[in-house]
Write a protein that holds these residues in place. Structure first.
Motif, PDB file in Angstrom:
ATOM      1  N   GLN A  34       0.916  -1.260   0.119  1.00 40.56           N
ATOM      2  CA  GLN A  34      -0.179   0.067  -0.002  1.00 40.56           C
ATOM      3  C   GLN A  34       0.786   1.374  -0.080  1.00 40.56           C
ATOM      4  O   GLN A  34       0.800   2.408  -0.868  1.00 40.56           O
ATOM      5  CB  GLN A  34      -0.790   0.006   1.170  1.00 40.56           C
ATOM      6  N   ASP A  42      -1.138   5.410  -7.226  1.00 39.64           N
ATOM      7  CA  ASP A  42      -2.256   4.534  -7.662  1.00 39.64           C
ATOM      8  C   ASP A  42      -3.346   4.302  -6.801  1.00 39.64           C
ATOM      9  O   ASP A  42      -3.184   3.183  -5.782  1.00 39.64           O
ATOM     10  CB  ASP A  42      -1.286   3.103  -7.834  1.00 39.64           C
ATOM     11  N   SER A  44      -6.511   2.751  -7.069  1.00 41.36           N
ATOM     12  CA  SER A  44      -6.947   1.423  -7.161  1.00 41.36           C
ATOM     13  C   SER A  44      -5.847   0.384  -6.251  1.00 41.36           C
ATOM     14  O   SER A  44      -6.659  -0.391  -5.547  1.00 41.36           O
ATOM     15  CB  SER A  44      -7.132   0.963  -8.538  1.00 41.36           C
ATOM     16  N   ALA A  45      -4.812   0.569  -6.427  1.00 45.84           N
ATOM     17  CA  ALA A  45      -3.777  -0.412  -5.740  1.00 45.84           C
ATOM     18  C   ALA A  45      -3.920   0.046  -4.409  1.00 45.84           C
ATOM     19  O   ALA A  45      -4.046  -1.191  -3.458  1.00 45.84           O
ATOM     20  CB  ALA A  45      -2.375  -0.697  -6.291  1.00 45.84           C
ATOM     21  N   TYR A  47      -6.180   1.346  -2.487  1.00 49.39           N
ATOM     22  CA  TYR A  47      -7.490   0.620  -1.946  1.00 49.39           C
ATOM     23  C   TYR A  47      -7.601  -0.655  -1.921  1.00 49.39           C
ATOM     24  O   TYR A  47      -8.612  -1.192  -0.862  1.00 49.39           O
ATOM     25  CB  TYR A  47      -8.616   1.213  -2.977  1.00 49.39           C
ATOM     26  N   SER A  48      -7.149  -1.425  -2.822  1.00 49.40           N
ATOM     27  CA  SER A  48      -7.200  -2.893  -2.688  1.00 49.40           C
ATOM     28  C   SER A  48      -6.659  -3.532  -1.544  1.00 49.40           C
ATOM     29  O   SER A  48      -7.047  -4.657  -0.967  1.00 49.40           O
ATOM     30  CB  SER A  48      -6.670  -3.658  -3.871  1.00 49.40           C
ATOM     31  N   LYS A  55     -13.518   0.264   3.264  1.00 50.01           N
ATOM     32  CA  LYS A  55     -14.231   0.399   1.896  1.00 50.01           C
ATOM     33  C   LYS A  55     -15.660   0.895   2.148  1.00 50.01           C
ATOM     34  O   LYS A  55     -16.237   1.679   1.370  1.00 50.01           O
ATOM     35  CB  LYS A  55     -14.105  -0.877   1.231  1.00 50.01           C
ATOM     36  N   ALA A  60     -15.097   4.545  -2.686  1.00 47.16           N
ATOM     37  CA  ALA A  60     -14.308   4.525  -4.119  1.00 47.16           C
ATOM     38  C   ALA A  60     -12.873   4.705  -3.879  1.00 47.16           C
ATOM     39  O   ALA A  60     -12.495   5.537  -2.891  1.00 47.16           O
ATOM     40  CB  ALA A  60     -14.951   5.500  -4.847  1.00 47.16           C
ATOM     41  N   PRO A  61     -12.032   4.361  -4.647  1.00 53.71           N
ATOM     42  CA  PRO A  61     -10.381   4.547  -4.414  1.00 53.71           C
ATOM     43  C   PRO A  61      -9.920   5.997  -4.496  1.00 53.71           C
ATOM     44  O   PRO A  61      -9.210   6.442  -3.694  1.00 53.71           O
ATOM     45  CB  PRO A  61     -10.048   3.869  -5.833  1.00 53.71           C
ATOM     46  N   ASP A  62     -10.677   6.810  -5.420  1.00 51.65           N
ATOM     47  CA  ASP A  62     -10.426   8.049  -5.141  1.00 51.65           C
ATOM     48  C   ASP A  62     -10.764   8.880  -3.823  1.00 51.65           C
ATOM     49  O   ASP A  62     -10.039   9.996  -3.403  1.00 51.65           O
ATOM     50  CB  ASP A  62     -11.031   8.994  -6.581  1.00 51.65           C
TER      51      ASP A  62
END
Length: 135
Positions: A34, A42, A44-45, A47-48, A55, A60-62
């Motif tokens: 992370q 990144d 999305s990465a 946030y994953s 979550k 959302a990732p942003d």
């Protein structure tokens, strides 16, 4: 017979210690992944690696990245990021991280991670304090 029982007991202790070390290494890998995603911007990465409860708060990732940029600047941008002590209990791991931010100030982050049903670890939270500051 006593020697066999002793050998079994010793092997159980070492296998438990090895499992704990593997869990801590896995958790540190998640935190490091992370951290590297933040470096690359990144979303999305990054946030994953967040746990489902995170979550739910940041859907959302942003939105998640905006929260990190605004509330966790030393985690988002830093000069150094080094693991400290860790504790494990059940499916939970607490991991300290020593950070030097972009301005050269020292911080301590306490990450918490929870093991997921698939066996992976996800980050459930991060508390951030300037080094030397009490809770």
């Amino acid at each position: 017979m006593r020697i066999a029982a002793l050998l079994v007991a010793i092997s159980l202790v070492f296998s438990s210690a090895a499992a704990l070390a593997n869990d801590v290494a896995a958790a540190q890998g998640v935190i490091r992944a992370q951290e590297q995603a933040f470096v690359r911007d990144d979303a999305s990465a990054a946030y994953s690696h967040a746990a489902p409860a995170i979550k739910e708060i940041f859907p959302a990732p942003d939105i998640f990245m905006s929260m990190v940029r605004n509330g966790y600047a030393p985690v988002y941008r830093h000069k150094s990021f080094e693991f400290g002590e860790s504790k494990s209990e059940g499916g939970w791991i607490a991991q300290r991280v020593h950070i030097i931010d972009a301005n050269g100030e020292a911080w301590e982050a306490l990450y918490t991670l929870e093991q997921q049903p698939d066996g992976s670890y996800k980050i459930t939270g991060c508390s951030l304090l300037k080094a030397g500051q009490s809770v």
